[in-house]
Design a protein around this motif. Structure first.
Motif, mmCIF file in Angstrom:
data_model
loop_
_atom_site.group_PDB
_atom_site.id
_atom_site.type_symbol
_atom_site.label_atom_id
_atom_site.label_comp_id
_atom_site.label_asym_id
_atom_site.label_seq_id
_atom_site.Cartn_x
_atom_site.Cartn_y
_atom_site.Cartn_z
ATOM 1 N N THR A 159 0.825 -1.209 0.000
ATOM 2 C CA THR A 159 0.000 0.000 0.000
ATOM 3 C C THR A 159 0.863 1.265 0.000
ATOM 4 O O THR A 159 2.015 1.255 0.423
ATOM 5 C CB THR A 159 -0.922 0.055 1.235
ATOM 6 O OG1 THR A 159 -0.104 0.188 2.398
ATOM 7 C CG2 THR A 159 -1.773 -1.178 1.346
ATOM 8 N N THR A 160 0.271 2.332 -0.482
ATOM 9 C CA THR A 160 0.929 3.630 -0.467
ATOM 10 C C THR A 160 1.309 3.991 0.957
ATOM 11 O O THR A 160 2.419 4.438 1.227
ATOM 12 C CB THR A 160 -0.049 4.696 -0.991
ATOM 13 O OG1 THR A 160 -0.694 4.165 -2.137
ATOM 14 C CG2 THR A 160 0.662 5.958 -1.355
ATOM 15 N N PHE A 161 0.348 3.765 1.859
ATOM 16 C CA PHE A 161 0.581 4.086 3.261
ATOM 17 C C PHE A 161 1.822 3.371 3.793
ATOM 18 O O PHE A 161 2.681 3.976 4.445
ATOM 19 C CB PHE A 161 -0.654 3.694 4.078
ATOM 20 C CG PHE A 161 -0.447 3.747 5.557
ATOM 21 C CD1 PHE A 161 -0.501 4.951 6.229
ATOM 22 C CD2 PHE A 161 -0.174 2.587 6.272
ATOM 23 C CE1 PHE A 161 -0.297 5.008 7.594
ATOM 24 C CE2 PHE A 161 0.028 2.641 7.633
ATOM 25 C CZ PHE A 161 -0.033 3.845 8.294
ATOM 26 N N ARG A 181 4.427 2.143 2.206
ATOM 27 C CA ARG A 181 5.690 2.622 1.638
ATOM 28 C C ARG A 181 6.055 3.986 2.205
ATOM 29 O O ARG A 181 7.211 4.303 2.426
ATOM 30 C CB ARG A 181 5.606 2.688 0.100
ATOM 31 C CG ARG A 181 5.333 1.376 -0.605
ATOM 32 C CD ARG A 181 5.887 0.165 0.086
ATOM 33 N NE ARG A 181 7.347 0.162 0.174
ATOM 34 C CZ ARG A 181 8.029 -0.578 1.018
ATOM 35 N NH1 ARG A 181 7.402 -1.376 1.866
ATOM 36 N NH2 ARG A 181 9.341 -0.521 1.038
ATOM 37 N N GLN A 182 5.023 4.815 2.408
ATOM 38 C CA GLN A 182 5.287 6.130 2.993
ATOM 39 C C GLN A 182 5.789 5.978 4.417
ATOM 40 O O GLN A 182 6.686 6.699 4.860
ATOM 41 C CB GLN A 182 4.016 6.978 2.950
ATOM 42 C CG GLN A 182 3.650 7.387 1.527
ATOM 43 C CD GLN A 182 2.377 8.189 1.455
ATOM 44 O OE1 GLN A 182 1.522 8.092 2.322
ATOM 45 N NE2 GLN A 182 2.239 8.968 0.400
ATOM 46 N N VAL A 211 7.534 3.542 5.711
ATOM 47 C CA VAL A 211 8.933 3.126 5.722
ATOM 48 C C VAL A 211 9.838 4.296 5.336
ATOM 49 O O VAL A 211 10.892 4.521 5.941
ATOM 50 C CB VAL A 211 9.130 1.931 4.769
ATOM 51 C CG1 VAL A 211 10.600 1.583 4.654
ATOM 52 C CG2 VAL A 211 8.341 0.733 5.264
ATOM 53 N N ALA A 212 9.407 5.063 4.338
ATOM 54 C CA ALA A 212 10.221 6.202 3.891
ATOM 55 C C ALA A 212 10.368 7.225 5.009
ATOM 56 O O ALA A 212 11.448 7.757 5.253
ATOM 57 C CB ALA A 212 9.582 6.845 2.659
ATOM 58 N N ASP A 245 12.816 6.132 7.507
ATOM 59 C CA ASP A 245 14.190 6.101 7.029
ATOM 60 C C ASP A 245 14.779 7.505 6.959
ATOM 61 O O ASP A 245 15.930 7.720 7.330
ATOM 62 C CB ASP A 245 14.228 5.449 5.643
ATOM 63 C CG ASP A 245 15.593 4.862 5.322
ATOM 64 O OD1 ASP A 245 16.468 4.910 6.209
ATOM 65 O OD2 ASP A 245 15.777 4.360 4.219
ATOM 66 N N SER A 289 11.397 12.887 3.368
ATOM 67 C CA SER A 289 10.007 12.533 3.099
ATOM 68 C C SER A 289 9.123 13.766 3.136
ATOM 69 O O SER A 289 8.233 13.943 2.310
ATOM 70 C CB SER A 289 9.504 11.522 4.135
ATOM 71 O OG SER A 289 10.302 10.368 4.120
ATOM 72 N N LEU A 294 5.325 14.038 1.418
ATOM 73 C CA LEU A 294 4.586 12.950 2.060
ATOM 74 C C LEU A 294 3.790 13.483 3.258
ATOM 75 O O LEU A 294 4.251 14.387 3.944
ATOM 76 C CB LEU A 294 5.564 11.866 2.535
ATOM 77 C CG LEU A 294 5.814 10.730 1.565
ATOM 78 C CD1 LEU A 294 6.292 11.271 0.229
ATOM 79 C CD2 LEU A 294 6.854 9.774 2.110
#
Lengths: 575, 321
Positions: free
Chosen positions: B190-192, B194-195, B197-198, B201, B206, B211
């Motif tokens: 999902t977009t959520f 991946r966001q 995790v980004a 990080d 982000s 984001l």
């Protein structure tokens, strides 16, 4: 410490000679000599990486030189740590005040040297003395308050008072004014003058040329780890100082063709700018910065270190809070500015610090490219893998990103390829305006040329591009027009033939008669000191020849290149 | 596997270390299981397996939420208290039926998570402080609602939740397994996810990439709250009582242990869901094996501590590569 014969020839209080220092094989200092006379204010100046900080650290015992000597009062010294240097009389004041914020002002001032009675701290005496001492520095505060309740300027003054009290012979100030208000800067200057009277030598590091000309007697210019000039600052024109610092002779013939930019330039597509920023002000950083970007043109943003270039870009996209100012995109004002809102409106910024503000190190090339576009590549919250792969493949091919595949971790790529990944991240959003902050810094020559070619191509495709670069060549050849910043102000807007090295250096060197950040004469300061400043700055103003005939200059006088309307009246104070 | 890293050809030692970090927890789980069976063949009997699953299910649910929070460079200490809160309202609302009681519990879990998330995302309080205050306050609230003593729960509907089985496997375990699958899907697809995790990080990058950092952060804590509330419901169903003073105690620590042993770094930017499942199972089994062989609890704790230290040490080496 071995007793050395005093060197009768030396009239320097602190002398560094033949110092070499390298880190992991990289030369940070090469055969550096630096002499500080008693009772002088000595400017130390250079761009990032010139070796200023390393030199300071050698003088203050943070680093030990690989070769060469540090002499204090004509005696060889080998400081093993900062404490030894301090005990010998070298005090350093850093940008950030390193005192104890929660302790009282008086406690901070006397930390480790408290006046004692019966083995206990004599608080009464300490507070009285502290009040007296600080009063002499123009700091009139309740010394029993915690230090952190003071303004930054006052805190710095406490640090200064503390430094000088420790019988300092030499005081080193590393960008002391970067967070000070104009009034506080003036107080600092009067303190520096008092230090001079006491015979104390001051090393003054700052990027603000006006300050250097206002307070310093001599100047040492560093570049690439070596000293390129030392002399009286009054004998050194601003223009010359800047060309020394940047390592370019003003007479250098422009060497076309070393960058990958097309010589042809671009055409504006529309009369109305695609992005128009008005009067952006960020506290302590930029003030009343306005600029327009048209579709299809590359606008350069020039200036020396600390001029406020990155801050301008960040203020435009809302990554930095502004006190005032507005941004219009295609004539529509942006109500709330934030990176997300800017991206939605089609304005994107490639940040200067690739590592801290760009890449997501543990994610793959694929995810780094598609990061900002994720919502557009998703349906019902699920990432559409096919669409994502298509976009990623397209940009990896178009920008020739060298990676083992879209799944490679982005931190394993070279700097140039990381930069291309970030470019791809923004390009896949189809932006209208691209703000590029040092897009080619720290990447190899080949990648640099490729990135420059991409910038050219994007502008030709109708994007509005703002190009920030410290590489003059890149700025001149890549830009259709260059807006020049200095100390957070727009001091020039170069068009056509003026977009040249001479034009830029001229603009960098302009001595704005008065910027709001520059010190205004303090009525309380003693008349001698005040007149000294006045004559200093007057001298420096006249020392700068050929101020650019910038087209937007309303006054039109060569003496007042700053476009600040408030400039004129205050200037008369100086004259 | 939720790993997104690409393991390329590298030096043998570095590669070995990588492999240890990537698959160490699975190997350790397999070895432990083999040893347990070798010591006592009764270990593989269904009755024993079922006991282990009953015990691991709530921990795993909480650990899944914790893994998400840790993925954003945060931590959620309030999970144990949320369990108590979810448990405390069960006796009050069971009278209206099972569904209202479940909904109220889960909603309270979500609300608690929203408060914690708001403190982290908007007030910018450090996660450990924000959720610590929540942990104290929420447990107080739970005891206020329920009273200090344990209340027996006799409604069969909720007791079924904690004791019934499907194809020989406890329903609790099925629920935890489904949640693990959903969490894995959430993170990977999902977009959520991946966001999330980004943001864990590199938060600044982000933010500059537009984001919705705050929204993601709040959502993550809400998910953690809901999963904890669900765990609380299962605990009530299994134990047939609501005991806000004692239920969920130390659960935050067990959950963090499972996440860490599973190889999710505390520095954020990576969520290993399957690793967390393995980590939770591993910690459950090691305790069970030691207890079943009459090792004193004190020694068990020391062994657990050693394992945690080793897991953190191993995962840290990623950074110094």
């Amino acid at each position: 410490m071995v007793q050395q014969d005093l060197d009768p020839r030396s009239d320097s209080v602190l002398e560094v000679s033949g110092v070499h220092k390298s880190f992991a094989g990289v030369h940070a200092l090469r055969d550096v000599g630096f002499a500080l006379r008693p009772a002088e204010v000595h400017a130390l100046i250079g761009e990032n990486g010139a070796g200023k900080s390393t030199l300071i650290k050698v003088m203050t015992g943070v680093y030990r030189p690989d070769r060469g000597t540090v002499r204090l009062d004509g005696r060889d010294r080998d400081f093993r740590n900062p404490l030894e240097a301090q005990a010998a009389g070298i005090s350093t004041i850093y940008q950030e005040v390193n005192l104890v914020p929660l302790m009282s002002v008086a406690r901070n001032l006397y930390l480790g040297r408290e006046p004692r009675r019966f083995g206990l701290v004599d608080v009464g005496r300490m507070n009285r003395q502290a009040t007296q001492t600080l009063g002499r520095y123009g700091v009139d505060v309740d010394v029993t308050r915690p230090l952190r309740t003071l303004g930054l300027g006052a805190q710095q003054m406490v640090a200064l008072a503390r430094a000088v009290q420790v019988d300092a012979r030499v005081v080193i100030m590393d960008e002391p004014t970067s967070s000070l208000e104009p009034r506080e800067v003036e107080t600092l200057f009067s303190v520096i003058r008092r230090l001079k009277e006491q015979g104390i030598a001051v090393v003054y590091v700052s990027h603000r040329l006006d300050e250097l000309y206002a307070i310093c007697d001599r100047v040492t210019v560093m570049r690439d780890g070596a000293v390129v000039h030392t002399g009286d600052i009054a004998d050194l024109e601003r223009l010359r100082l800047i060309s020394l610092m940047l390592g370019r002779e003003m007479s250098t013939v422009r060497d076309k063709g070393t960058t990958a930019f097309d010589a042809g330039g671009h055409e504006r597509r529309t009369e109305r700018p695609v992005l128009s920023a008005q009067n952006l002000t960020v506290r302590h950083r930029i003030r009343d910065v306005s600029l327009d970007i048209h579709a299809g043109e590359v606008v350069g943003l020039g200036g020396l270190l600390g001029a406020g270039r990155s801050e301008t870009a960040k203020a435009i996209v809302g990554a930095l809070g502004t006190e005032s100012g507005s941004v219009e995109i295609e004539g529509r004002p942006m109500r709330r500015r934030s990176p997300a809102a800017s991206i939605r409106a089609g304005v994107v910024m490639l940040a200067e610090d690739r590592k801290a503000e760009g890449i997501i190190p543990n994610l793959s090339v694929r995810e780094n490219i598609s990061l900002a576009a994720l919502p557009r590549l998703s349906r019902a919250g699920l990432v559409n893998r096919a669409k994502q792969d298509e976009v990623v493949r397209f940009f990896m091919e178009r920008l020739r990103i060298k990676a083992s595949g879209p799944d490679q971790k982005v931190s394993d790529l070279s700097g140039g390829n990381q930069q291309k990944v970030l470019l791809a991240r923004w390009m896949c959003l189809n932006p209208k305006v691209l703000l590029l902050d040092e897009p080619t810094r720290g990447i190899d020559v080949g990648a640099k040329a490729e990135v420059q070619a991409i910038i050219d191509e994007l502008a030709r495709d109708g994007l509005g591009v703002l190009l920030i670069s410290s590489d003059l060549e890149e700025l001149i050849e890549g830009s259709d027009r260059v807006v020049v910043l200095k100390d957070g102000h727009v001091v020039g807007d170069l068009v056509g033939q003026d977009v040249s090295e001479e034009g830029l250096l001229d603009a960098f060197a302009t001595a704005p008669a008065v910027s709001p950040d520059a010190p205004a004469p303090d009525p309380d300061a003693d008349p001698d000191a005040a007149s000294e400043t006045a004559s200093d700055s007057a001298a420096s103003t006249s020392a700068a020849p050929g101020t650019p005939d910038s087209p937007d200059d309303p006054a039109g006088t060569p003496q007042a290149p700053a476009q600040d309307p408030a400039a004129a009246p205050v200037k008369e104070n100086h004259a | 596997m939720t790993s997104l890293t690409w393991t390329g050809p590298a030096l043998d030692r570095a590669r070995l270390r990588r492999l240890l970090q990537e698959y160490g927890v699975y190997a350790a789980l397999a070895v432990l299981f083999a040893v347990a069976v070798g010591l006592d063949t009764n270990f593989v009997e269904m009755s024993n397996i079922r006991v282990q699953l009953y015990q691991v299910a709530p921990t795993l649910l909480v650990a899944l939420g914790m893994a998400l929070v840790i993925g954003t460079e945060g931590i959620d200490l309030s999970v144990g208290a949320v369990i108590a809160l979810a448990a405390s309202v069960v006796p009050l609302y069971l009278g209206y039926g099972l569904l209202p009681a479940l909904l109220v519990s889960l909603l309270l879990g979500a609300a608690s998570g929203a408060v914690g998330g708001a403190m982290v995302a908007f007030a910018r309080i450090q996660p450990i402080v924000a959720t610590l205050s929540l942990m104290i306050g929420v447990r107080g609230l739970a005891e206020l609602i329920n009273g200090n003593s344990a209340k027996p729960v006799t409604e069969s509907a909720i007791l079924d939740l904690g004791s019934r089985s499907l194809v020989g496997i406890p329903e609790m375990a099925w629920i935890a397994a489904v949640c693990a699958l959903l969490t894995g899907f959430l993170v990977r697809r999902t977009t959520f996810g991946r966001q999330l995790v980004a943001i864990g990080d590199n938060r600044q990058a982000s933010r500059l990439s537009g984001l919705p950092v705050r929204r993601v952060l709040v959502t993550v804590y809400v998910i953690s709250g809901v999963l904890s509330a669900l765990a609380g419901l299962l605990i009530v169903g299994h134990g047939a009582e609501a005991d806000p003073a004692n239920q969920g105690l130390n659960m935050e620590l067990n959950a963090i242990t499972a996440v860490v042993v599973g190889g999710t770094p505390l520095t954020g930017g990576r969520v290993r869901v399957l690793g967390t499942v393995a980590g939770a199972l591993f910690m459950q089994l090691i305790t069970a094996v030691l207890t079943q062989h009459n090792v004193h609890t004190s020694y068990t704790q020391i062994v657990e501590a050693a394992i945690i230290c080793f897991a953190v040490y191993a995962s840290q080496e990623r950074g110094t590569r």
